[in-house]
Design a protein around this motif. Structure first.
Motif, PDB file in Angstrom:
ATOM      1  N   TYR A 195      33.794  34.424  47.880  1.00 23.10           N
ATOM      2  CA  TYR A 195      35.007  34.262  48.690  1.00 23.10           C
ATOM      3  C   TYR A 195      34.708  33.707  50.089  1.00 23.10           C
ATOM      4  O   TYR A 195      35.641  33.358  50.820  1.00 23.10           O
ATOM      5  N   SER A 219      40.931  34.576  51.842  1.00 21.06           N
ATOM      6  CA  SER A 219      39.622  34.542  51.188  1.00 21.06           C
ATOM      7  C   SER A 219      38.536  35.065  52.124  1.00 21.06           C
ATOM      8  O   SER A 219      37.662  35.831  51.710  1.00 21.06           O
ATOM      9  N   SER A 223      36.180  38.413  51.607  1.00 17.52           N
ATOM     10  CA  SER A 223      34.726  38.334  51.706  1.00 17.52           C
ATOM     11  C   SER A 223      34.187  39.344  52.710  1.00 17.52           C
ATOM     12  O   SER A 223      33.223  40.079  52.423  1.00 17.52           O
TER      13      SER A 223
END
Length: 648
Positions: A195, A219, A223
Motif C-alpha cells: 500500500y 493507501s 500502509s
C-alpha cells in the motif's frame, strides 16, 4: 492474437474493435478483479491445507508468546495456561494473542451452544490457531504477488514467478502457518509495503506527486497503520521503514529528480503521526485491559534487552549468522537468484529489464528505484540485527517477501525463454535443474512439517485422550474441577519442549514441567549470572561424584520428602505419567529402582513417539516416551503423600 481470414471483397475500414480484456495494454478492470479473487481464494485454500499438514514442533515461542496468553484471555486465570516471565514483566504486546484469544472464545461459545462432544471441541480448539494463521499466511502470499505486480507490471511474468516462489518455498510451508509473532509481522510488513505510495520514488520529469489524491492518501494511511502495528508487535520492524523513508527523502543512489514538493513532507509527517497514534492507542488500551494497569511493552522490551542483556541468555551467534545461515535458510534453493538480485539492485546503475514479456524493456524509473529501496531496507536491517548477539532466522522473516520480489525476474529469465510474439507462450528451459530444486523444496517442506520433531505434538494428544478416558466428568473449559485428584503428567525434558494448554486443553489436566526462568535477580557480567543454572540445566547437570545426571535433582529438588535430609521440605507430587526422551530411561530406572524404591513407583512404558532423524540438542535425542508410574489406579486416585499442588 487472432488471425483474420482475408475477404475476397474489400470492405471499407470499420471502427477498431478492442478485446474486452485489454485496453491500452491494460487488463480490463473486471478481469483484474476476478483474477484477484481467484488468486486469493486459491491461496486461502492452499494455506489452510498447509496448516493441517504442519504436525511438528519448531520453537516454543509459537505457543508461549501467543497461544498461552490467548488461552488465558479466553478462559481465565484458572484455565491452566503457562504464563512465562515475559508476560509477568510486560515485555510482549497483547495485540497478537488477543487475535487468537477472541477466536478461541468465539469458537468455544458456538460449539458449546451446539452441545458438541467435549473431545471434539478440544480437537477443534487445537487446530483453530493454525487455521486462523493460514489466513494471514495467504494474505502474505497475496500481497507479495500484488506488490510484484505493481513493480513489474501486469504484462510481466515476474509477479507470477514471485507468487510461485512464495508458494513453493519450504520455509514458508514450514513457518507461515505457525503462530509466531514474526509470521504475522511478515504479513503486516508486505501488506504495508504493497500500500506504500511508491510514486514518491518516481522521476519528477515523468510523473507528478499524487499523494493528495483521495485514493492514494487512503493507501498511505493503510500502509502506515499496518506498519505501526508491525512495529508494536516487533520493534525491530522499525528498521525496515527507516531505510525506506531515508532513501525516499534523500534519494541516495536513486535515479531522477524527486517529485516530492514542499507540501509533501509535512503531509507525510502528519499522516505518520495520525496513523501511528491510532495504532498506539489501540495497543495501549489492549495492554491496559490485559495486564490490568497502564504499561508499554515495547519500552519494557528495550529496557530488559539493553539493561539486563537477557537476550544473550538464550544464545550468542556470530556476526555473520544472517549471511551464512539466515538468508540461505529463508531462500533455500532460490539463494543464488536472491543474491544476484540484491547485487543488481544495489551495486549496479543499469536498470533491470523485464525479460519476461514479448518485448523485453527496461523498467520505469519508479520500479527501478523501488527495487533499490527494497534492497537498501533489506541490507540495512540485516546489518543492524547482525550487531545484536542473539540472532534467530525468524527475526529476518519479514524480509523474505522482499527477497522473492527482488529475485523474481532473474528466476523467470533463467528458467524461461521470452515468447517471440504475444500469441505464444513462455518456453521452459533448464527443466532438469528446475525439477531438482522443486523436488528439494518439496522434500524439505514435507520432512520438516511431518517428520522432524512430531513427538512433542503427538504426546499431548495422547495425554489429552487419556485424561478424557480416565476423567470423563472433568471435561469443562469454564473452570477446573473442585477436587483435582492427581498430577497427571511430569515432563522431565528440556524447558518448553512441548506446547502447553493450547494442546492439553482441559484445566483439570494438571501437569508440571522443568522451568528455565532467566536470572533476573543477577547483574549482567557477574559470576552469579555466568554460573546460573535454571531448573532444566540442574536436572541435566552431571553429578561430580557419580558423573551421572538426574538423580541428584530428583532426590534433592523434586521429591526431598522421601529421603533423609529433606529437612521437612514439601516436595512435588508423584505424577500419573512421566514424559521424557528415551535417554533418561536409565536415569529413571536407576533412581526408582534404587534410592527411590520407597516411593512405590513402578515405571511402565505406555507410549513412545518418533522424533526425527537428528536433533542438535543431545538432551532431545531419540524417541519421546511416556511412562506410567503405577501409583494411581486406572480410574484416578488420591495424590501421593507429601505432594504440593503447585501448577504451571
Amino acid at each position: 492474437m487472432v488471425k483474420m481470414e482475408k475477404d475476397t471483397v474489400k470492405k471499407p475500414p470499420g471502427p477498431r474493435i478492442e478485446k474486452p480484456a485489454e485496453k491500452d495494454g491494460r487488463v480490463h478492470a473486471q478481469v483484474a478483479a476476478a483474477q484477484v479473487r481467484d488468486i486469493l481464494s486459491v491461496l486461502l485454500a492452499f494455506r489452510f491445507i498447509n496448516s493441517l499438514f504442519v504436525k511438528t514442533f519448531f520453537q516454543p515461542d509459537e505457543y508461549f508468546q501467543a497461544l498461552e496468553p490467548a488461552w488465558r484471555m479466553a478462559f481465565g486465570e484458572g484455565s491452566g495456561a503457562w504464563m512465562t516471565w515475559e508476560w509477568e514483566y510486560q515485555l510482549r504486546s497483547s495485540l497478537h494473542p488477543a487475535v487468537f484469544g477472541a477466536a478461541y472464545k468465539l469458537a468455544e461459545t458456538v460449539m458449546s451452544a451446539m452441545h458438541l462432544f467435549p473431545p471434539f471441541i478440544a480437537s477443534m480448539l487445537v487446530v483453530l490457531p493454525g487455521a486462523l494463521q493460514s489466513v494471514f499466511a495467504a494474505l502474505g502470499d497475496f500481497y507479495t504477488w500484488k506488490l510484484a505486480m505493481d513493480v513489474y507490471g501486469r504484462e510481466s511474468y515476474a509477479p507470477w514467478a514471485a507468487l510461485w516462489m512464495t508458494v513453493l518455498n519450504p520455509w514458508q510451508w514450514y513457518c507461515s502457518t505457525r503462530t509466531f509473532s514474526n509470521s504475522l509481522e511478515t504479513t503486516l510488513t508486505i501488506a504495508a509495503l504493497s500500500y506504500w505510495p511508491w510514486e514518491l520514488l518516481a522521476d519528477a520529469k515523468e510523473t507528478k506527486e499524487r499523494l493528495k489524491q483521495k485514493g492514494r492518501l487512503n493507501s498511505l494511511r493503510t500502509s502506515l497503520f499496518l506498519a505501526a502495528i508491525a512495529v508494536l508487535l516487533r520493534p525491530t520492524n522499525l528498521f525496515i521503514w527507516l531505510g525506506i523513508i531515508a532513501l525516499t527523502l534523500t534519494r541516495l543512489t536513486l535515479d531522477g529528480q524527486s517529485p516530492i514538493t514542499q507540501t509533501t513532507f509535512p503531509a507525510l509527517l502528519r499522516e505518520t503521526v495520525l496513523c501511528g497514534s491510532v495504532a498506539l492507542a489501540i495497543s495501549v488500551v489492549s495492554d491496559r485491559l490485559y495486564f490490568g494497569f497502564w504499561t508499554f511493552p515495547p519500552y519494557k522490551w528495550l529496557y530488559f534487552n539493553m539493561s539486563q542483556s537477557l537476550a544473550v541468555f538464550y544464545g550468542r551467534m556470530p556476526w555473520h549468522y544472517y549471511l551464512s545461515q539466515g538468508i540461505p535458510l529463508l531462500t533455500t534453493t532460490f539463494l543464488p537468484f536472491a543474491l544476484l538480485s540484491i547485487y543488481k539492485a544495489t551495486l549496479t546503475s543499469a536498470k533491470p529489464t523485464t525479460l519476461l514479456s514479448a518485448r523485453p524493456t527496461s523498467l520505469s524509473t519508479t520500479s527501478s528505484n523501488t527495487l533499490k529501496t527494497l534492497s537498501f531496507a533489506l541490507i540495512g536491517m540485516i546489518t543492524i540485527l547482525s550487531l545484536i548477539s542473539h540472532k534467530e532466522v525468524r527475526f529476518i522473516y519479514p524480509l523474505l517477501p522482499i527477497l522473492h520480489i527482488l529475485a523474481a525476474p532473474y528466476v523467470t529469465s533463467f528458467f524461461t525463454t521470452p515468447p517471440t510474439t504475444p500469441s505464444k507462450s513462455l518456453v521452459l528451459r533448464h527443466k532438469i535443474f528446475l525439477a531438482n530444486i522443486l523436488s528439494i523444496n518439496l522434500l524439505l517442506a514435507g520432512y520438516l512439517s511431518l517428520f522432524h520433531q512430531p513427538a512433542p505434538i503427538s504426546v499431548l494428544s495422547f495425554l489429552r485422550s487419556e485424561y478424557e478416558r480416565l476423567h470423563p466428568d472433568s471435561l469443562s473449559l469454564s473452570a477446573p474441577p473442585q477436587e483435582q485428584k492427581e498430577l497427571f503428567a511430569l515432563f522431565l525434558t528440556p524447558c518448553h519442549t512441548t506446547p502447553w494448554r493450547s494442546h492439553l486443553v482441559w484445566p483439570g489436566l494438571r501437569a508440571r514441567a522443568l522451568t528455565c526462568e532467566p536470572p533476573l535477580h543477577t547483574a549482567p557480567g557477574t559470576p552469579e549470572r555466568e554460573n546460573y543454572l535454571d531448573e532444566a540445566d540442574r536436572f541435566y547437570a552431571e553429578d561430580a561424584e557419580t558423573g551421572k545426571y538426574g538423580g541428584v535433582f530428583l532426590r534433592r529438588e523434586m521429591w526431598p520428602q522421601f529421603f533423609d535430609g529433606g529437612d521437612g521440605r514439601k516436595g512435588e507430587e508423584i505424577p500419573r505419567f512421566v514424559v521424557g526422551f528415551e535417554g533418561i530411561e536409565g536415569v529413571l530406572g536407576e533412581f526408582f529402582g534404587g534410592e527411590g524404591e520407597k516411593m512405590g513407583v513402578k515405571m511402565k512404558k505406555v507410549w513412545e513417539g518418533w522424533n526425527g532423524l537428528v536433533n542438535e540438542d543431545w538432551r532431545r535425542g531419540g524417541r519421546l516416551v511416556v511412562w506410567d508410574t503405577g501409583v494411581y489406579p486406572d480410574g484416578g486416585g488420591e495424590v501421593a503423600d507429601g505432594g504440593s499442588k503447585d501448577e504451571l
